[in-house]
Design a protein around this motif. Sequence first.
Motif, PDB file in Angstrom:
ATOM      1  N   THR A 219       0.872  -1.145  -0.039  1.00  0.00           N
ATOM      2  CA  THR A 219      -0.050  -0.016  -0.008  1.00  0.00           C
ATOM      3  C   THR A 219       0.981   1.090  -0.088  1.00  0.00           C
ATOM      4  O   THR A 219       0.806   2.129  -0.638  1.00  0.00           O
ATOM      5  CB  THR A 219      -1.041   0.011   1.359  1.00  0.00           C
ATOM      6  N   ILE A 220       1.924   1.303   0.816  1.00  0.00           N
ATOM      7  CA  ILE A 220       2.869   2.534   0.881  1.00  0.00           C
ATOM      8  C   ILE A 220       3.507   2.622  -0.644  1.00  0.00           C
ATOM      9  O   ILE A 220       3.710   3.912  -1.000  1.00  0.00           O
ATOM     10  CB  ILE A 220       3.974   2.497   2.023  1.00  0.00           C
ATOM     11  N   TRP A 221       4.193   1.425  -0.877  1.00  0.00           N
ATOM     12  CA  TRP A 221       4.738   1.562  -2.257  1.00  0.00           C
ATOM     13  C   TRP A 221       4.055   2.207  -3.232  1.00  0.00           C
ATOM     14  O   TRP A 221       4.437   3.033  -4.142  1.00  0.00           O
ATOM     15  CB  TRP A 221       5.342   0.201  -2.470  1.00  0.00           C
TER      16      TRP A 221
ATOM     17  N   VAL B  90      -3.045   8.188   0.939  1.00  0.00           N
ATOM     18  CA  VAL B  90      -3.545   7.162   0.177  1.00  0.00           C
ATOM     19  C   VAL B  90      -4.980   6.989  -0.544  1.00  0.00           C
ATOM     20  O   VAL B  90      -5.743   7.403   0.220  1.00  0.00           O
ATOM     21  CB  VAL B  90      -3.473   5.938   1.603  1.00  0.00           C
ATOM     22  N   ASP B  91      -4.960   6.760  -1.706  1.00  0.00           N
ATOM     23  CA  ASP B  91      -6.185   6.801  -2.561  1.00  0.00           C
ATOM     24  C   ASP B  91      -6.523   5.153  -2.688  1.00  0.00           C
ATOM     25  O   ASP B  91      -7.599   5.102  -3.319  1.00  0.00           O
ATOM     26  CB  ASP B  91      -5.995   7.458  -3.510  1.00  0.00           C
ATOM     27  N   ARG B  92      -5.568   4.367  -2.255  1.00  0.00           N
ATOM     28  CA  ARG B  92      -5.930   3.013  -2.610  1.00  0.00           C
ATOM     29  C   ARG B  92      -5.308   1.878  -1.621  1.00  0.00           C
ATOM     30  O   ARG B  92      -4.207   2.185  -1.309  1.00  0.00           O
ATOM     31  CB  ARG B  92      -5.698   2.575  -4.163  1.00  0.00           C
ATOM     32  N   LEU B  93      -6.143   1.040  -1.117  1.00  0.00           N
ATOM     33  CA  LEU B  93      -5.417   0.166  -0.054  1.00  0.00           C
ATOM     34  C   LEU B  93      -5.445  -1.304  -0.774  1.00  0.00           C
ATOM     35  O   LEU B  93      -6.222  -1.403  -1.739  1.00  0.00           O
ATOM     36  CB  LEU B  93      -6.581   0.131   0.986  1.00  0.00           C
ATOM     37  N   TYR B  94      -4.161  -1.862  -0.510  1.00  0.00           N
ATOM     38  CA  TYR B  94      -3.961  -3.277  -1.137  1.00  0.00           C
ATOM     39  C   TYR B  94      -3.977  -4.111  -0.147  1.00  0.00           C
ATOM     40  O   TYR B  94      -3.470  -4.068   1.259  1.00  0.00           O
ATOM     41  CB  TYR B  94      -2.613  -3.329  -1.768  1.00  0.00           C
ATOM     42  N   TYR B  95      -4.666  -5.438  -0.446  1.00  0.00           N
ATOM     43  CA  TYR B  95      -4.877  -6.501   0.380  1.00  0.00           C
ATOM     44  C   TYR B  95      -4.126  -7.905   0.023  1.00  0.00           C
ATOM     45  O   TYR B  95      -3.961  -7.920  -1.221  1.00  0.00           O
ATOM     46  CB  TYR B  95      -6.395  -6.799   0.748  1.00  0.00           C
ATOM     47  N   ARG B  96      -3.768  -8.756   0.839  1.00  0.00           N
ATOM     48  CA  ARG B  96      -3.167  -9.828   0.652  1.00  0.00           C
ATOM     49  C   ARG B  96      -4.099 -10.929   0.153  1.00  0.00           C
ATOM     50  O   ARG B  96      -5.354 -11.099   1.017  1.00  0.00           O
ATOM     51  CB  ARG B  96      -2.444 -10.448   1.783  1.00  0.00           C
ATOM     52  N   GLN B  97      -4.033 -11.715  -0.589  1.00  0.00           N
ATOM     53  CA  GLN B  97      -4.907 -12.892  -1.060  1.00  0.00           C
ATOM     54  C   GLN B  97      -4.670 -13.879  -0.115  1.00  0.00           C
ATOM     55  O   GLN B  97      -3.361 -14.515  -0.155  1.00  0.00           O
ATOM     56  CB  GLN B  97      -4.742 -13.201  -2.423  1.00  0.00           C
TER      57      GLN B  97
END
Length: 449
Positions: A256-258, A273-280
Amino acid sequence: MSAAETRRQVLYWRLLARLFDPEEQATLESGSMAIVGDLGLPATLLDPSVSIDTVVQRFPQLEAEFDGLMSDPGDDREGEVRRAALVSKLLLNVFATGSGNVTAEQLQRWQADAGWFERAMGCEPGGLRGRAGSAAGTGTGTGTGTGTGTGAGAGLGATLAGIEGELVSRMRLREVLADNRLARQLTPSMSLIEQLLRDKDNLDGVALANAKALIRRFVDEVAEVLRTQVAQASAGTIDRSVPPKRIFRNLDLDRTIWKNLPNWSPEDERLYVDRLYYRQTAKRIEPARLIVVVDQSGSMVDAMVNCTILASIFAGLPKVDVHLVAYDTRALDLTPWVHDPFEVLLHTKLGGGTDGTVALDLARPKITDPRNTVVVWISDFYEWQEQAVWDGMQAVHRSGVKFIPVGSVSSGGHQSVNPWFRQRFKDQGTPVLSGHIKKLVTELKNFLV
């Protein structure tokens, strides 16, 4: 020759003399006594009737010296004579077992001494003999707490197990089991369990109850270790087709930071932050069928006990349908008891011939979805109808079933497997699995879960 080398040789000559002839050699005995006294060690080190437990209890400072004593000799030339005295004690207590009847107390003492020998080799007690504790080892053969699965360690483990089995056979086991006090002194081991399984039909009353209690205790000890290994083994693969669940636990903070670094504001010194990323994390799980086929001839006791317990553990997992078949010249469907390995072992009859065709006839109807089925076949594969059994196994494999032939799953890893079958399994791409049970745990966990 230096004085230290001479003294060390005296101790080892005395050891060899006592191993091959229990009668004392006066000169060697008096010379060894003087050497031990000069080293400040207790004279009980030279008395084979005194257990190592007793020595350590009386002289607690020696415990640390016994641990790892034979796993890493190092280059301490000054300490070689002292090491020779301690090593002699271990070897004499473990390998000089005498003859005649063995009592429960003597067996218990030998098992404890063998545990000290295993500690001296850098293993947990039981780690070389294939007892319950050994299943916890890593099978690497190095470091404390590891089972020695290959090479010299495996041969040594087989030797220790053989000595233990010989001691058990010299016991008047039925008389011991009929006495609650003596029965309580027995420590469950694979050799003892084998004797109990062979003799269970000749026991009744108190003796049968004590035999069952020992089998149950051994099963529970092994099961506890194997459950841990099943829990620790890798399981399944990530299913990339399933979108990640958007919960905080699955948040991939680094990604998310990257990904949002372009939104860094130098003026504000803030990252927007305009988008969060999640682990599958979702794994592809399908109902799987595990069919365990066990050769219940006497040579397969170790593998049978371990794999029967392992089958019961996998039977407790969700969406795993486990079936259990045992055979000699007849096949028996033990599936109704698969959740209770204790009951399975009580239903087995060790010995007899081996005819895998009867097991194939019972197992084949259970294969309804070959691509989603694994067959674990545990045997030494010494069949009297080799070609017929091989043709049946080959047909099962070609149907799409994952076929795992197993020769041995113990800490020692030693098992005589019919070379005719071994080569054909290798050519088929399903080599015989022999060695530490963790191999089989990983194979099954990756396929079933």
